[in-house]
Design a protein around this motif. Structure first.
Motif, PDB file in Angstrom:
ATOM      1  N   GLY A  85      41.270  39.834  42.224  1.00 18.96           N
ATOM      2  CA  GLY A  85      40.104  38.993  41.989  1.00 18.96           C
ATOM      3  C   GLY A  85      39.017  39.634  41.156  1.00 18.96           C
ATOM      4  O   GLY A  85      37.967  39.019  40.933  1.00 18.96           O
ATOM      5  N   ALA A 120      46.221  40.303  31.469  1.00 19.87           N
ATOM      6  CA  ALA A 120      45.008  39.962  30.725  1.00 19.87           C
ATOM      7  C   ALA A 120      44.936  40.779  29.460  1.00 19.87           C
ATOM      8  O   ALA A 120      45.607  41.798  29.311  1.00 19.87           O
ATOM      9  CB  ALA A 120      43.767  40.211  31.576  1.00 19.87           C
ATOM     10  N   ASP A 124      39.547  39.911  25.863  1.00 17.21           N
ATOM     11  CA  ASP A 124      39.312  38.480  26.094  1.00 17.21           C
ATOM     12  C   ASP A 124      38.189  38.305  27.117  1.00 17.21           C
ATOM     13  O   ASP A 124      38.372  38.553  28.312  1.00 17.21           O
ATOM     14  CB  ASP A 124      40.595  37.817  26.597  1.00 17.21           C
ATOM     15  N   ASP A 126      37.066  35.641  28.179  1.00 19.62           N
ATOM     16  CA  ASP A 126      37.269  34.454  29.008  1.00 19.62           C
ATOM     17  C   ASP A 126      38.364  34.647  30.057  1.00 19.62           C
ATOM     18  O   ASP A 126      38.785  33.675  30.695  1.00 19.62           O
ATOM     19  CB  ASP A 126      37.639  33.263  28.115  1.00 19.62           C
ATOM     20  N   THR A 127      38.842  35.850  30.232  1.00 20.74           N
ATOM     21  CA  THR A 127      39.862  36.089  31.245  1.00 20.74           C
ATOM     22  C   THR A 127      39.306  35.739  32.620  1.00 20.74           C
ATOM     23  O   THR A 127      38.224  36.212  32.999  1.00 20.74           O
ATOM     24  CB  THR A 127      40.300  37.559  31.247  1.00 20.74           C
ATOM     25  N   PRO A 128      40.001  34.921  33.381  1.00 22.51           N
ATOM     26  CA  PRO A 128      39.499  34.559  34.716  1.00 22.51           C
ATOM     27  C   PRO A 128      39.546  35.743  35.661  1.00 22.51           C
ATOM     28  O   PRO A 128      40.358  36.655  35.484  1.00 22.51           O
ATOM     29  CB  PRO A 128      40.472  33.454  35.162  1.00 22.51           C
ATOM     30  N   PRO A 129      38.681  35.777  36.676  1.00 20.65           N
ATOM     31  CA  PRO A 129      38.768  36.852  37.681  1.00 20.65           C
ATOM     32  C   PRO A 129      40.170  36.874  38.302  1.00 20.65           C
ATOM     33  O   PRO A 129      40.720  35.820  38.642  1.00 20.65           O
ATOM     34  CB  PRO A 129      37.706  36.457  38.706  1.00 20.65           C
ATOM     35  N   ARG A 132      45.353  36.470  34.425  1.00 21.78           N
ATOM     36  CA  ARG A 132      46.156  35.277  34.171  1.00 21.78           C
ATOM     37  C   ARG A 132      47.478  35.399  34.929  1.00 21.78           C
ATOM     38  O   ARG A 132      47.944  36.499  35.213  1.00 21.78           O
ATOM     39  CB  ARG A 132      46.405  35.110  32.671  1.00 21.78           C
TER      40      ARG A 132
END
Length: 384
Positions: A85, A120, A124, A126-129, A132
């Motif tokens: 996370g 990831a 980037d 915009d990489t989500p917590p 990917r």
């Protein structure tokens, strides 16, 4: 090797890297130099300890800078750690590589991470917590358009380092043949029962020592799965002895003419002249790029000889396997072979030399030469 891959996404590029290496790295950083849009091979290095991150980043970029044609690099971190996370593992290492690449004038194609729970790009924002999802890579891995001509990779960086399986009967045959050759070379020995009988097959094998370069050249044509015990034992006898072993390594790098020259130089040294510089330079990885095909052929034969050798006689061929692996750019494999040799004889000369080169991250000069057919697969066992 130089490879052109039109990866449509970072996930597809991540799928390509293990195929290019021939294995799936674990806890490693993979450096991929570029010339324009072409990859110039890949070098795998163990991930450093957290305290060594800055030094490791400098070492990684320095290795790429040694490749004359390289003007860019990509880096992929393979780690068993998790996002959990949060940020991608090894983020400090990636940032250090980016900064040093910028300072060195190297374009950064991408900095990627494949962790145990996601992937990831460090570039980037915009990489989500948590990264990917890994199935994106698995889906790209099945992409026939970009990767159909490159075999699927299995195993990890240690795969292929072990000796081949050899049954007890083969070991006994080689052991008996080695003893017969030793008796034939040393002449009649004596025991309480009287003089030893010289085995005619041992004498016939020993006669081949009159032309060592011819023997070493012929060995490249042997089928490792069907080695004659006297052939295996004679090569084993040669690889136990530094003078004859070094001739073999120089010749296997190049051709029989270089073997003749190395043999003559060794004989001059034994007569009191200085140690031949051309032999010493080759052993340290200097000189023109060797034939990878010849080195691979020599390695397969020597692996079989080491597997069939009596334990006490194994350090010689094991150290040769280590040197050949190192010369091919497979430093992780070289480390495995030297560990096996050192367990038997901690004072073995070539074992210590190869171990020192691997642990210091020393690579042969030819690893950085411009070429379309040869690249190191493994830069070092540890980023030292």
């Amino acid at each position: 090797m130089t490879t052109i891959v039109k990866a449509a996404s970072a996930a597809e590029f991540l799928s390509f890297v293990p195929r290019m290496l021939g294995y799936v790295p674990t806890n490693s950083a993979v450096l991929i130099p570029f010339q324009g849009t072409r990859t110039l091979g890949a070098m795998r290095i163990d991930l450093p300890a957290a305290a060594d991150t800055d030094a490791a980043a400098a070492t990684y970029v320095g290795l790429v800078c040694r490749i004359e044609a390289a003007d860019a690099l990509a880096v992929v971190v393979f780690t068993d750690e998790r996002f959990d996370g949060g940020l991608a593992p090894a983020a400090a290492l990636a940032e250090g590589i980016r900064e040093r690449a910028d300072a060195s004038g190297l374009r950064v194609v991408d900095l990627l991470c494949r962790a145990s729970d996601g992937w990831a790009s460090y570039l980037d924002a915009d990489t989500p917590p948590g990264g990917r999802p890994l199935p994106e890579i698995l889906g790209a891995d099945a992409s026939p358009a970009a990767l159909a001509d490159i075999p699927f990779a299995g195993g990890d960086q240690w795969t292929g380092a072990a000796l081949p399986a050899v049954d007890l009967a083969e070991k006994e045959r080689v052991g008996h043949a080695l003893q017969a050759i030793r008796v034939a070379i040393e002449g009649f020995g004596s025991t309480a029962a009287g003089p030893k009988r010289i085995d005619p097959r041992g004498l016939e094998a020993a006669c081949l020592l009159d032309d060592l370069p011819a023997l070493f050249e012929e060995a490249l044509q042997w089928n490792p799965e069907m080695l004659d015990p006297f052939d295996a034992a004679l090569l084993l006898w040669c690889l136990e002895r530094p003078a004859t072993r070094d001739v073999a390594l120089v010749q296997w790098c190049d051709d029989i003419d270089r073997g003749d020259e190395a043999m003559a130089a060794q004989l001059r040294w034994e007569a009191g002249e200085p140690y031949p510089a051309e032999v010493a330079q080759r052993m340290w990885g200097e000189g023109p790029q060797p034939s990878a095909e010849r080195l691979r052929g020599a390695l397969e034969v020597t692996r079989r000889v080491a597997a069939a050798a009596p334990r006490a006689a194994r350090p010689g061929p094991l150290a040769v396997c280590a040197w050949l692996s190192w010369a091919l750019g497979r430093s992780t494999h070289a480390e495995w072979f030297v560990r096996e040799a050192a367990e038997i004889d901690p004072t073995h000369g070539l074992t210590g030399i190869v171990q020192a080169m691997v642990r210091s991250g020393h690579l042969p000069e030819w690893a950085f030469a411009r070429t379309d057919v040869w690249r190191p697969e493994d830069a070092m066992d540890a980023a030292g």
